[in-house]
Design an enzyme around this catalytic site. Structure first.
Site, PDB file in Angstrom:
ATOM      1  N   GLY A   1      28.482 -15.670 -26.484  1.00  0.00           N
ATOM      2  CA  GLY A   1      28.353 -16.086 -25.106  1.00  0.00           C
ATOM      3  C   GLY A   1      27.763 -14.994 -24.235  1.00  0.00           C
TER       4      GLY A   1
ATOM      5  N   ARG B   1      28.966 -12.438 -22.633  1.00  0.00           N
ATOM      6  CA  ARG B   1      29.344 -11.049 -22.926  1.00  0.00           C
ATOM      7  C   ARG B   1      28.642 -10.558 -24.179  1.00  0.00           C
ATOM      8  NH1 ARG B   1      32.872  -7.338 -25.381  1.00  0.00           N
ATOM      9  NH2 ARG B   1      33.684  -5.775 -23.915  1.00  0.00           N
ATOM     10  N   CYS B   2      28.603 -11.391 -25.210  1.00  0.00           N
ATOM     11  CA  CYS B   2      27.936 -10.991 -26.448  1.00  0.00           C
ATOM     12  C   CYS B   2      26.461 -10.662 -26.226  1.00  0.00           C
ATOM     13  CB  CYS B   2      28.024 -12.115 -27.486  1.00  0.00           C
ATOM     14  SG  CYS B   2      29.649 -12.362 -28.205  1.00  0.00           S
ATOM     15  N   MET B   3      25.819 -11.370 -25.294  1.00  0.00           N
ATOM     16  CA  MET B   3      24.380 -11.212 -25.099  1.00  0.00           C
ATOM     17  C   MET B   3      24.018 -10.073 -24.160  1.00  0.00           C
ATOM     18  SD  MET B   3      22.939 -15.126 -24.960  1.00  0.00           S
ATOM     19  CE  MET B   3      23.820 -15.540 -23.455  1.00  0.00           C
TER      20      MET B   3
ATOM     21  N   ASN C   1      34.265 -15.943 -23.752  1.00  0.00           N
ATOM     22  CA  ASN C   1      33.280 -14.873 -23.788  1.00  0.00           C
ATOM     23  C   ASN C   1      32.519 -14.783 -22.467  1.00  0.00           C
ATOM     24  OD1 ASN C   1      30.413 -13.676 -25.022  1.00  0.00           O
ATOM     25  ND2 ASN C   1      32.267 -12.934 -26.015  1.00  0.00           N
TER      26      ASN C   1
END
Length: 417
Positions: A391, A393-395, A348
């Site tokens: 991770g 990218r998710c945030m 991620n």
């Protein structure tokens, strides 16, 4: 800022130089997590809040150091709540919860109406208990325990990728599958519909539509999307997004990628992310298993041409116009290492430019493999942030990236530093 003064937004790849991004700094909502409710609120543990905030500040600082504008959800909401129409829209949505009952619904609406914009934004993210709400003549209220929630907290709000995704110059406010997260799109929708920065941006999707989450949507190249279908995004959601993207005219190919319907691979970006124009970090077992249906349309989305399935990497290479996509494996081909680092969001990554990516420092094997492949890795701590399974990218929800051609020089200069 007026709508006429707003910057021109747009995202047509995963790796174009990142210019602007939306983040949410975790706060009081994480303090609501207890051993009794972590499962329902989709966390695997109870994070140390101050450490999580410090880790997030390091993440934001890394972005700022590389010239990325950071927009915070809470600040954007506070600015929206200066507008009566935004306050009314969010109040109607929050008080529509059928669990409240008629009396508490009216009392809650009055309570929210008295809050200053900044406090209103905080309550809608952090939640509100019976004890904090105060007295009520409602039967529902009288039967609640003091720590029961009148408004549920949103501890997953820091994963801003999921509640909206940009497709070219348009934004899709998504439809989240898990009940614990659905109000996130209410708040995200308030920002995109009421904040002057985004008022003129075309809207491509709506939370009332079929389930679709931003972590499942990868902009592989200009005109090409990959959409994972698994635990969160449904086939119907992928099809709806494809039709709307074709109608908007910025996308010519959508690859629909079935993924395992389990928590470890809840989104496509937990399996693979782009780190360069034609290079991808991927969980090793997925390389041969992932397949894709190729969707295209000759009449602007009115009808779909569906081909496949075929091997995902072959379909992706063809769609973006390269001979092959180079894969950098999570961990090694050693099954245990690969599984550990995939679980810890080793896949991620967030690309800031071609060949320049942010990753959790704990995934030492994957990061070393990326560096050996010529990808510069900017590491951040994530021992507490990762307890929600997400991770870098998710945030982050990018709202502006440069085109790929303009990003190459910046990437080359960054790798030399």
């Amino acid at each position: 800022m007026s709508a006429n003064d707003a910057p021109a937004y747009g995202v047509d790849s995963e790796v174009g130089r990142l210019r602007s991004v939306m983040l949410h700094r975790p706060g009081g909502e994480l303090r609501r997590l207890t051993p009794r409710n972590t499962g329902a609120l989709l966390f695997d543990g109870i994070p140390w809040v101050e450490r999580a905030q410090a880790e997030h500040d390091r993440f934001a600082g890394t972005l700022l150091e590389h010239g990325v504008e950071v927009l915070y959800v809470a600040a954007l909401l506070s600015e929206c709540f200066e507008l009566p129409e935004a306050r009314e829209a969010v109040t109607v949505s929050v008080t529509a919860d059928p669990r409240l009952g008629q009396t508490l619904r009216h009392e809650l609406a009055a309570y929210l109406a008295d809050l200053e914009p900044e406090r209103l934004a905080a309550v809608l993210i952090e939640g509100l208990t019976k004890e904090e709400f105060g007295t009520s003549s409602s039967l529902r209220h009288k039967m609640m325990r003091p720590t029961d929630f009148v408004i549920d907290p949103l501890p997953n709000m820091m994963f801003t990728r999921d509640s909206s995704v940009w497709v070219g110059d348009a934004v899709a406010v998504t439809s989240l599958a898990m009940p614990a997260r659905r109000r996130e799109t209410t708040l995200t929708g308030i920002i995109y519909h009421h904040h002057p920065r985004f008022a003129a941006v075309p809207k491509l999707y709506d939370p009332s539509l079929e389930h679709l989450e931003g972590g499942d949507v990868l902009a592989l190249a200009p005109g090409v999307l990959a959409v994972g279908v698994g635990e969160r995004t449904t086939p119907a959601g992928a099809e709806r997004l494809a039709r709307k993207a074709f109608e908007h005219g910025k996308i010519h190919t959508v690859l629909v990628v079935p993924i395992a319907q389990r928590r470890a691979t809840m989104h496509l970006d937990t399996v693979c992310t782009m780190v360069d124009r034609d290079r991808m970090v991927m969980y090793a077992p997925a390389e041969q298993r992932l397949e894709a249906f190729t969707l295209s349309s000759r009449d602007g989305g009115a009808s779909l041409d569906i081909k496949g399935p075929r091997r995902f990497l072959d379909a992706a290479a063809e769609a973006i116009g390269v001979d092959r996509i180079e894969i950098i494996h999570t961990g090694e081909r050693d099954v245990v290492t690969a599984e550990r680092e995939q679980w810890d969001d080793g896949n991620n990554t967030l690309a800031l430019a071609p060949g320049l990516a942010v990753a959790y420092e704990r995934n030492t094997v994957t990061n070393a493999r990326l560096e050996r492949a010529g990808i510069k890795v900017l590491t951040i701590p994530g021992s507490e942030l990762g307890s929600g399974r997400g991770g870098p990218r998710c945030m982050s929800c990018p709202s502006m990236r440069d085109g790929l051609a303009a990003s190459q020089m910046f990437a080359a200069m960054s790798r030399r530093k």
